[in-house]
Design a protein around this motif. Structure first.
Motif, PDB file in Angstrom:
ATOM      1  N   LYS A  73       0.860  -1.183   0.000  1.00  0.00           N
ATOM      2  CA  LYS A  73       0.000   0.000   0.000  1.00  0.00           C
ATOM      3  C   LYS A  73       0.895   1.231   0.000  1.00  0.00           C
ATOM      4  CE  LYS A  73      -2.442   1.178   3.649  1.00  0.00           C
ATOM      5  NZ  LYS A  73      -3.523   1.214   4.659  1.00  0.00           N
TER       6      LYS A  73
ATOM      7  N   ASP B 152      -4.108   6.393  -1.495  1.00  0.00           N
ATOM      8  CA  ASP B 152      -3.401   5.149  -1.232  1.00  0.00           C
ATOM      9  C   ASP B 152      -3.640   4.203  -2.400  1.00  0.00           C
ATOM     10  OD1 ASP B 152      -2.376   5.936   1.202  1.00  0.00           O
ATOM     11  OD2 ASP B 152      -4.127   5.248   2.321  1.00  0.00           O
TER      12      ASP B 152
ATOM     13  N   ARG C  48       1.426   5.369  -0.533  1.00  0.00           N
ATOM     14  CA  ARG C  48       0.780   6.680  -0.462  1.00  0.00           C
ATOM     15  C   ARG C  48       1.446   7.621  -1.465  1.00  0.00           C
ATOM     16  NH1 ARG C  48      -2.544   9.938   2.376  1.00  0.00           N
ATOM     17  NH2 ARG C  48      -3.292   8.078   3.447  1.00  0.00           N
TER      18      ARG C  48
END
Length: 825
Positions: free
Chosen positions: A393, A406, A395
């Motif tokens: 994940k 995200d 950002r």
């Protein structure tokens, strides 16, 4: 032996400074445990050395928060010795059968010792020290490379004599108890949850780091103890004559050891580091290299690798103990992991897997809801081998709007397995904010005054209404937890004028950059010749508008940067090498598609003519790969031709010049589309006249002077080429109307049937004129007198079925089967 990675290593840094600069810590002061590594160096095989190393580290309780494990058993090492060795070491030059087997097995696909986070112990489980686990590049956080041969040292320190053996036992060195020590001081260590409640453990030595033993004194246990406070540095070796493949022109990379065994070990170090950068989201990576009784520390980033001097970890074990102790207490960001990327949770993994599987299934079927889907190279492999490609994940923050999102990413679509350079990785990502799939470009841009930031370039293009460019959703440099831009550090140490630095300066500083866009497709996914030419025509429109309105040049035209959107229109992507017309600079780009002047004239400033010529080479390359019959040989040497001038610089362009002079090469390809052949021949003639006029080769021919001067002016104008491609597209439209027009012999009674020769679809998805036999097959039957064709006869039904399905084969009637059986008998 010179490898492609040579020239990017910085050394030889003192180990104490390496710890101070790269192993940062907090205000907490803890004494460092001291391990006894004397039994490690006494072993004669790599598996035994690894076992003793793990025992020494566990006994001193240095890495309580980490798990150290061996990546192979002893039998696995022997099996690798008996198999074919993939390393470049020539084992035939090693004397003796035993040494030859050891030299073959010493370099493997994984480091000898792996380090990962220690899992929580289960209740009732027995404590183990010597673990053997398969090495996983996605979870390992430190690589420990172990070799039992001292001659495997991948580098050469400045103290190494040029003619004498650096590993002899003629020198003297201090014993462990007589190592000169700096004034007593405490060493700060960062607290982590893995730190024990009682830091005072057995084997703790309350004293600071020991000084580094002189690298040219390798065997203190077999020599007379002697304290040497300031070892004298022997004169540096003179540079030898550079080889043509040397990446640094005029200098031999002194720090890299050119011996075959050392070069093979150095290549394995680079390969292992590249795997860690590929499987994980990293800014840097640490390695510990052990060979015999000697060791080095390495720190890798996209600019280069910084290596320490060779030190004796048996005589002075404090350095190796201090490295492992500090690494155990460092944060993930200090260990080199990107703080903006974390491992996805179980629910996020399922969401990403479901979205990507639906996307890849549509690509495999070739359509979605009746709409054709263009292929994406590497998309079908996105969900393969998932354990070694974890879901991250990430950002992403836009530099202008400060909006963030995200993204879930897995295996990259494209990735070049190398450490140094821009290291561009392309991902199909799932946007958690928009709840849809997008495209993520993760790259390390060159921090140079003549190169613009790619996200800034896209905003400038949109402001000037440049068509056929991708929509920028998010874009900007990646920052760390302190708000600073993530950039490489090796270049900074390569430029310092310290006594320890013996390497040449590294080329660039790289900055981490991310771009989020809508998904586009490769130019090779065009659904036919017409769509292929239409996409290049749209790219020319983007180039013209960017040149006239935004005053920008792309400067990196290639088959991978010219894309197609879902509607079949062209998209000019990857503006990371763009340059301004107001600041001329020497050109950059992909060598296979660079213009002839850019390849042959070193230092030439990039102009619009270079970009326009690159478009021609992309057109030719795509025509060869996509529309050439499979039985024809493709002359790829046109694009890969290169040489070296008297200064050691790469040059090229001769093969492209020869191609322009010989129109027979294009005819030999037998391209089936007449429109594509006409466009290529016309473009080839124009660029030939352009270079003849530019080189002054037509001065003696008065008939060609006027034409060459005219072409020299027109070829640098994007509108000239836009008109040519537009004329070719008009030819396709005219041909399509001709094919769909009703035939003169077609009966006009009842429903009209189109008997014109249909377009034949070939495996290359291009247009081809029907052959003579196929044309006779599809022509209407001959009509005698005023006789009419009954539209309900078997012949007409068969023809309609063939028109709908060209692969249809009509069944034989009984009389036909009998005739064929009689012929066989």
């Amino acid at each position: 032996m010179v490898l492609k990675h040579d020239g990017y290593f910085v050394g030889a840094m003192p180990p104490v400074r390496f710890l101070e600069d790269f192993m940062a810590s907090t205000k907490d002061h803890l004494p460092t445990p001291r391990a006894d590594f004397s039994r490690v160096a006494l072993q004669t095989s790599v598996p035994d050395m690894c076992t003793r190393l793990l025992q020494a580290v566990d006994k001193a309780q240095i890495c309580l928060g980490l798990r150290l494990y061996r990546t192979r058993t002893k039998n696995q090492w022997l099996n690798e010795a008996n198999s074919e060795s993939p390393n470049p070491l020539d084992s035939s030059k090693v004397e003796g059968k035993v040494e030859r087997q050891q030299s073959q097995c010493q370099y493997g696909r994984w480091p000898a010792v792996g380090v990962r986070m220690r899992p929580r112990p289960r209740k009732g489980t027995k404590k183990r020290i010597d673990f053997v686990e398969p090495y996983n590049y996605s979870t390992a956080i430190l690589g420990i490379e172990v070799q039992h041969r001292r001659e495997a040292d991948p580098f050469s320190d400045p103290q190494d004599p040029e003619t004498d053996n650096a590993y002899d036992k003629r020198s003297t060195a201090p014993s462990p108890d007589q190592c000169p020590l700096p004034p007593p001081s405490t060493i700060p260590i960062m607290q982590t949850p893995h730190r024990p409640d009682k830091p005072s453990t057995p084997g703790v030595v309350h004293r600071p780091l020991a000084a580094v033993c002189s690298p040219n004194q390798p065997d203190p246990l077999y020599s007379t103890p002697q304290v040497k406070l300031e070892p004298q540095r022997s004169p540096m070796r003179l540079p030898v004559k550079p080889e043509p493949t040397s990446p640094i022109c005029g200098f031999y990379p002194l720090f890299e050891n050119p011996a075959l065994e050392s070069a093979a070990f150095r290549a394995s170090l680079a390969e292992h580091a590249a795997e860690h950068f590929t499987r994980q989201q990293r800014t840097c990576f640490f390695q510990v290299v052990i060979f015999g009784r000697w060791a080095r520390f390495l720190r890798w980033d996209r600019s280069g690798a910084i290596s320490t001097e060779r030190f004796d970890y048996v005589a002075c074990p404090d350095l190796l103990s201090e490295f492992l102790w500090r690494f155990n207490h460092m944060s993930d960001e200090q260990r080199g992991l990107d703080p903006t990327a974390t491992l996805a949770g179980p629910s996020e993994k399922r969401l990403f897997t479901r979205a990507v599987r639906e996307f890849t299934d549509d690509l495999v079927r070739g359509h979605k809801d009746g709409v054709l889907q263009r292929p994406i190279q590497g998309a079908v492999m996105l969900l393969d081998d998932m354990p070694s490609w974890p879901v991250w994940k990430v950002r992403v923050v836009d530099a202008t709007t400060k909006r963030s999102t995200d993204l879930l990413i897995g295996r990259p679509l494209s990735n070049e397995l190398r450490v140094f350079g821009r290291a561009t990785r392309a991902y199909i990502a799932y946007d958690l904010r928009e709840e849809r799939l997008v495209f993520l470009k993760d790259t390390w841009r060159i921090d140079h005054q003549n190169l613009r930031v790619e996200s800034t370039t896209y905003r400038a293009l949109k402001k000037n209404n440049v068509p056929h460019i991708p929509d920028l959703l998010y874009g900007g440099d990646v920052r760390n937890t302190r708000g600073r831009v993530q950039e490489t550090l090796a270049r900074n140490y390569a430029d310092v004028d310290d006594e320890w630095r013996i390497t040449n300066a590294l080329p660039h500083i790289f900055v981490h950059h991310r771009i989020v866009q809508d998904i586009v497709y490769s130019l090779e996914g065009a659904l036919g010749v017409q769509e292929f030419i239409q996409a290049i025509h749209d790219v020319l429109l983007a180039m013209q508008k960017a040149h006239d309105s935004a005053r920008l040049l792309h400067r990196d035209l290639s088959i991978g940067n010219m894309m197609i959107d879902s509607n079949g229109r062209g998209v000019l992507n990857d503006w990371d090498q763009a340059g301004s017309l107001d600041e001329p600079a020497p050109g950059v780009g992909t060598r296979q598609f660079m213009s002839i002047p850019m390849l042959s004239e070193r230092g030439k400033n990039h102009d619009i003519a270079d970009d326009l010529e690159s478009v021609y080479w992309v057109l030719l390359f795509g025509a060869m790969h996509m529309f050439t019959p499979p039985d024809k040989d493709i002359p790829l040497e046109i694009f890969d031709d290169e040489g070296v001038d008297h200064n050691g610089h790469l040059i090229g362009g001769n093969a492209k010049k020869n191609w322009l002079r010989d129109p027979g090469g294009l005819r030999a390809l037998e391209l089936p589309s007449p429109e594509l052949r006409e466009l290529l021949l016309d473009s080839q003639k124009c660029w030939l006249m352009f270079h003849l006029a530019r080189d002054g080769s037509v001065d003696r021919d008065k008939d060609l002077q006027d034409e060459a001067k005219k072409v020299l002016e027109l070829a640098s104008d994007p509108s000239f080429w836009i008109d040519k491609y537009q004329a070719t597209l008009q030819s396709f439209a005219n041909r399509e109307r001709t094919l769909n027009a009703p035939s003169a012999l077609e009966p006009h009674t009842g429903a009209s049937v189109n008997h014109a020769s249909p377009t034949i679809s070939t495996p290359g998805n291009h247009l081809m004129e029907p052959t003579e036999d196929e044309a006779k097959k599809r022509d209407p039957p001959h009509v005698k007198g005023n006789a009419k064709v009954n539209s309900t006869t078997a012949t007409s039904r068969k023809r309609r079925v063939e028109d709908m399905d060209p692969d249809f084969t009509a069944p034989l009637v009984r009389s036909q089967r009998l005739r064929r059986s009689c012929r066989k008998t």
